[in-house]
Scaffold this motif. Structure first.
Motif, PDB file in Angstrom:
ATOM      1  N   LEU A  56     -15.565  36.905  21.257  1.00 41.94           N
ATOM      2  CA  LEU A  56     -16.882  37.568  21.983  1.00 41.94           C
ATOM      3  C   LEU A  56     -18.004  36.932  22.098  1.00 41.94           C
ATOM      4  CD1 LEU A  56     -17.918  40.237  23.237  1.00 41.94           C
ATOM      5  CD2 LEU A  56     -18.532  41.216  21.039  1.00 41.94           C
ATOM      6  N   ALA A  57     -18.158  35.944  20.958  1.00 47.36           N
ATOM      7  CA  ALA A  57     -19.459  35.205  21.085  1.00 47.36           C
ATOM      8  C   ALA A  57     -19.102  34.030  22.172  1.00 47.36           C
ATOM      9  CB  ALA A  57     -19.573  34.360  19.617  1.00 47.36           C
ATOM     10  N   VAL A  58     -18.013  33.616  22.150  1.00 47.56           N
ATOM     11  CA  VAL A  58     -17.697  32.557  23.305  1.00 47.56           C
ATOM     12  C   VAL A  58     -18.206  32.909  24.738  1.00 47.56           C
ATOM     13  CG1 VAL A  58     -15.890  31.060  24.516  1.00 47.56           C
ATOM     14  CG2 VAL A  58     -16.015  31.223  22.041  1.00 47.56           C
ATOM     15  N   ARG A  59     -17.614  34.545  24.941  1.00 49.40           N
ATOM     16  CA  ARG A  59     -17.796  35.185  26.157  1.00 49.40           C
ATOM     17  C   ARG A  59     -19.098  35.560  26.368  1.00 49.40           C
ATOM     18  NH1 ARG A  59     -13.102  38.212  24.117  1.00 49.40           N
ATOM     19  NH2 ARG A  59     -14.538  40.037  24.155  1.00 49.40           N
ATOM     20  N   GLN A  60     -19.891  35.666  25.304  1.00 52.08           N
ATOM     21  CA  GLN A  60     -21.268  35.846  25.621  1.00 52.08           C
ATOM     22  C   GLN A  60     -22.222  34.659  25.771  1.00 52.08           C
ATOM     23  OE1 GLN A  60     -21.862  38.206  21.908  1.00 52.08           O
ATOM     24  NE2 GLN A  60     -21.432  39.992  23.022  1.00 52.08           N
ATOM     25  N   HIS A  61     -21.512  33.430  25.693  1.00 50.39           N
ATOM     26  CA  HIS A  61     -21.965  32.117  25.934  1.00 50.39           C
ATOM     27  C   HIS A  61     -22.848  31.563  24.873  1.00 50.39           C
ATOM     28  CE1 HIS A  61     -21.526  32.208  30.515  1.00 50.39           C
ATOM     29  NE2 HIS A  61     -20.451  32.601  29.714  1.00 50.39           N
ATOM     30  N   ALA A  62     -22.430  31.971  23.697  1.00 51.02           N
ATOM     31  CA  ALA A  62     -23.307  31.557  22.473  1.00 51.02           C
ATOM     32  C   ALA A  62     -23.059  30.030  22.333  1.00 51.02           C
ATOM     33  CB  ALA A  62     -22.762  31.984  21.156  1.00 51.02           C
ATOM     34  N   ASP A  63     -24.422  29.302  22.021  1.00 52.37           N
ATOM     35  CA  ASP A  63     -24.207  27.842  21.796  1.00 52.37           C
ATOM     36  C   ASP A  63     -23.193  27.412  20.837  1.00 52.37           C
ATOM     37  OD1 ASP A  63     -25.938  26.941  24.202  1.00 52.37           O
ATOM     38  OD2 ASP A  63     -27.425  28.386  22.916  1.00 52.37           O
ATOM     39  N   THR A 142     -14.131  25.314  24.765  1.00 53.87           N
ATOM     40  CA  THR A 142     -15.179  25.964  25.225  1.00 53.87           C
ATOM     41  C   THR A 142     -16.507  25.181  25.092  1.00 53.87           C
ATOM     42  OG1 THR A 142     -15.788  27.054  23.356  1.00 53.87           O
ATOM     43  CG2 THR A 142     -13.940  28.083  24.144  1.00 53.87           C
ATOM     44  N   ARG A 143     -17.610  25.764  25.712  1.00 57.71           N
ATOM     45  CA  ARG A 143     -18.764  25.087  25.407  1.00 57.71           C
ATOM     46  C   ARG A 143     -19.427  25.632  24.295  1.00 57.71           C
ATOM     47  NH1 ARG A 143     -21.360  25.130  31.563  1.00 57.71           N
ATOM     48  NH2 ARG A 143     -19.516  23.826  32.702  1.00 57.71           N
ATOM     49  N   THR A 144     -18.996  26.491  23.331  1.00 62.32           N
ATOM     50  CA  THR A 144     -19.302  26.863  22.163  1.00 62.32           C
ATOM     51  C   THR A 144     -19.056  26.001  20.912  1.00 62.32           C
ATOM     52  OG1 THR A 144     -19.162  29.088  23.001  1.00 62.32           O
ATOM     53  CG2 THR A 144     -19.342  28.966  20.546  1.00 62.32           C
ATOM     54  N   GLY A 145     -20.042  25.636  20.163  1.00 55.99           N
ATOM     55  CA  GLY A 145     -19.877  24.778  19.089  1.00 55.99           C
ATOM     56  C   GLY A 145     -19.630  25.527  17.707  1.00 55.99           C
ATOM     57  N   ARG A 173      -9.507  13.935  17.095  1.00 50.71           N
ATOM     58  CA  ARG A 173      -9.766  14.157  18.370  1.00 50.71           C
ATOM     59  C   ARG A 173     -10.700  15.430  18.383  1.00 50.71           C
ATOM     60  NH1 ARG A 173      -4.746  15.362  22.182  1.00 50.71           N
ATOM     61  NH2 ARG A 173      -4.216  13.183  21.536  1.00 50.71           N
ATOM     62  N   TYR A 174     -10.617  16.406  17.628  1.00 51.08           N
ATOM     63  CA  TYR A 174     -11.568  17.407  17.790  1.00 51.08           C
ATOM     64  C   TYR A 174     -12.876  16.922  17.263  1.00 51.08           C
ATOM     65  CZ  TYR A 174     -14.591  21.103  16.036  1.00 51.08           C
ATOM     66  OH  TYR A 174     -15.858  21.936  15.969  1.00 51.08           O
ATOM     67  N   LEU A 175     -12.908  16.049  16.278  1.00 51.63           N
ATOM     68  CA  LEU A 175     -14.196  15.600  15.636  1.00 51.63           C
ATOM     69  C   LEU A 175     -15.090  14.704  16.517  1.00 51.63           C
ATOM     70  CD1 LEU A 175     -15.954  15.473  13.226  1.00 51.63           C
ATOM     71  CD2 LEU A 175     -14.715  13.664  12.238  1.00 51.63           C
ATOM     72  N   ARG A 176     -14.294  14.028  17.317  1.00 50.34           N
ATOM     73  CA  ARG A 176     -14.966  12.767  18.129  1.00 50.34           C
ATOM     74  C   ARG A 176     -15.660  13.598  19.451  1.00 50.34           C
ATOM     75  NH1 ARG A 176     -10.379   9.567  17.471  1.00 50.34           N
ATOM     76  NH2 ARG A 176      -9.324  10.509  19.304  1.00 50.34           N
ATOM     77  N   ASN A 177     -14.768  14.774  20.123  1.00 48.17           N
ATOM     78  CA  ASN A 177     -15.048  15.459  20.972  1.00 48.17           C
ATOM     79  C   ASN A 177     -16.265  16.479  20.682  1.00 48.17           C
ATOM     80  OD1 ASN A 177     -14.673  16.411  24.001  1.00 48.17           O
ATOM     81  ND2 ASN A 177     -14.477  18.290  22.783  1.00 48.17           N
ATOM     82  N   ALA A 178     -16.352  16.920  19.293  1.00 47.54           N
ATOM     83  CA  ALA A 178     -17.319  17.778  19.074  1.00 47.54           C
ATOM     84  C   ALA A 178     -18.437  17.155  18.893  1.00 47.54           C
ATOM     85  CB  ALA A 178     -16.845  18.343  17.759  1.00 47.54           C
ATOM     86  N   LEU A 179     -18.737  15.899  18.182  1.00 51.61           N
ATOM     87  CA  LEU A 179     -19.762  15.194  17.922  1.00 51.61           C
ATOM     88  C   LEU A 179     -20.368  14.563  18.984  1.00 51.61           C
ATOM     89  CD1 LEU A 179     -18.969  13.022  14.729  1.00 51.61           C
ATOM     90  CD2 LEU A 179     -20.462  15.137  15.110  1.00 51.61           C
ATOM     91  N   ALA A 180     -19.487  14.137  20.113  1.00 54.18           N
ATOM     92  CA  ALA A 180     -20.014  13.534  21.251  1.00 54.18           C
ATOM     93  C   ALA A 180     -20.772  14.756  22.145  1.00 54.18           C
ATOM     94  CB  ALA A 180     -18.719  12.940  22.161  1.00 54.18           C
ATOM     95  N   HIS A 181     -20.439  15.912  21.982  1.00 55.11           N
ATOM     96  CA  HIS A 181     -21.000  16.981  22.885  1.00 55.11           C
ATOM     97  C   HIS A 181     -21.917  17.868  22.018  1.00 55.11           C
ATOM     98  CE1 HIS A 181     -17.416  16.168  25.296  1.00 55.11           C
ATOM     99  NE2 HIS A 181     -18.414  16.402  26.397  1.00 55.11           N
ATOM    100  N   HIS A 182     -22.133  17.283  20.783  1.00 54.23           N
ATOM    101  CA  HIS A 182     -23.375  17.917  19.891  1.00 54.23           C
ATOM    102  C   HIS A 182     -23.019  19.430  19.723  1.00 54.23           C
ATOM    103  CE1 HIS A 182     -25.812  14.566  20.595  1.00 54.23           C
ATOM    104  NE2 HIS A 182     -25.681  15.001  21.927  1.00 54.23           N
TER     105      HIS A 182
END
Length: 285
Positions: A56-63, A142-145, A173-182
């Motif tokens: 639900l948080a993802v659908r609500q566009h939480a950062d 998603t765009r949610t961190g 892979r997850y770690l690199r991508n998550a850090l690259a996108h803050h």
């Protein structure tokens, strides 16, 4: 939480141009608005720390979604807040007569059978607990961190911080991508846990949670290695926000649910607002 600030450089800048830095930071934050951090997922609308609340948080566009990391008896990292499990699960019914009801007293196979949803509303009956791996699976495309809190429950010591650091290390892979996108940070109420984690994963932003107002001495010392100071919103004012920014750190305040408090914290220029109702800030139901 969009980036890890330079700690040593931040101290120098604070001495030379603290007032200018504070004004610039506040102006920039006002233009973009604070990060919306969904507390235990969208926990005002779905059972906390479940897949339903995360989704639900993802659908609500939480950062970000904020979660709580604990460890089972057989070493699985799970998303659960309380130090005992009676409040939000049917654990006493399913396993009557146990001497303790801590996450660490049960295997993941045992905990995976629990109902973690019906306490919130009958519509969520049968909603299961989820692991850290599950959380990452739900948000990684998603765009949610993720803002992961190392549980302060006393049975873990600093070993939980080590386990979290190791688990994230094994997801390159997850770690690199998550850090690259803050899109990743870790926080803790326990300074020892935070330092242990930071020593092992220095590239992941680390935050210090505080229910009280941190002192000047504490802020100065923490600025040497921490990236965030995350205090309760009721102890937060403009002086604290400006000082944290002067020292090169971010500030995320918790738990802010009332519209008036949200407006106040936004006006102070905080970097993130941790809330049970992310839709209040994102305007996404």
């Amino acid at each position: 939480m969009r980036r890890a600030r330079g700690r040593a450089a931040g101290v120098v800048v604070a001495v030379l141009s603290g007032l200018a830095l504070a004004a610039t930071s506040t102006t920039a934050q006002a233009a973009t608005g604070p990060d919306v951090i969904a507390h235990r997922g969208s926990s005002g609308m779905a059972p906390e720390n479940t897949a339903a609340a995360i989704d639900l948080a993802v659908r609500q566009h939480a950062d970000y979604v904020e979660i709580d990391v604990q460890r089972t008896k057989d070493g699985k990292l799970v998303n659960f807040h309380d130090c005992t499990m009676e409040r939000t699960t049917d654990i006493e019914t399913l396993y009557p007569g146990r001497p303790h009801y801590r996450v660490s007293d049960f295997t993941w196979n045992e905990l995976s059978r629990l109902d973690a949803g019906s306490w919130f509303h009958p519509d969520y009956t049968g909603e299961p607990l989820i692991t850290l791996d599950d959380v990452i699976h739900h948000i990684k495309h998603t765009r949610t961190g993720l803002l992961a809190e190392i549980s302060p429950c006393s049975q873990y010591g600093t070993t939980l911080a080590t386990d979290l650091a190791h688990t994230l290390h094994n997801k390159p892979r997850y770690l690199r991508n998550a850090l690259a996108h803050h899109q990743l940070a870790v926080q803790s109420f326990q300074t020892d846990d935070a330092r242990t984690f930071h020593t092992q994963q220095p590239d992941i932003p680390i935050g210090i949670l505080d229910a009280d107002r941190p002192t000047e001495t504490e802020l100065t010392e923490l600025s040497q290695w921490a990236d965030q100071i995350n205090p309760q919103h009721t102890v937060t004012d403009q002086t604290l926000v400006d000082r944290i920014h002067q020292l090169g750190m971010d500030i995320n305040v918790w738990t802010v649910d009332e519209p008036g408090a949200i407006r106040t914290m936004t006006g102070l220029g905080v970097d993130g607002i941790i809330t049970d109702y992310p839709q209040t800030l994102t305007q996404r139901g």
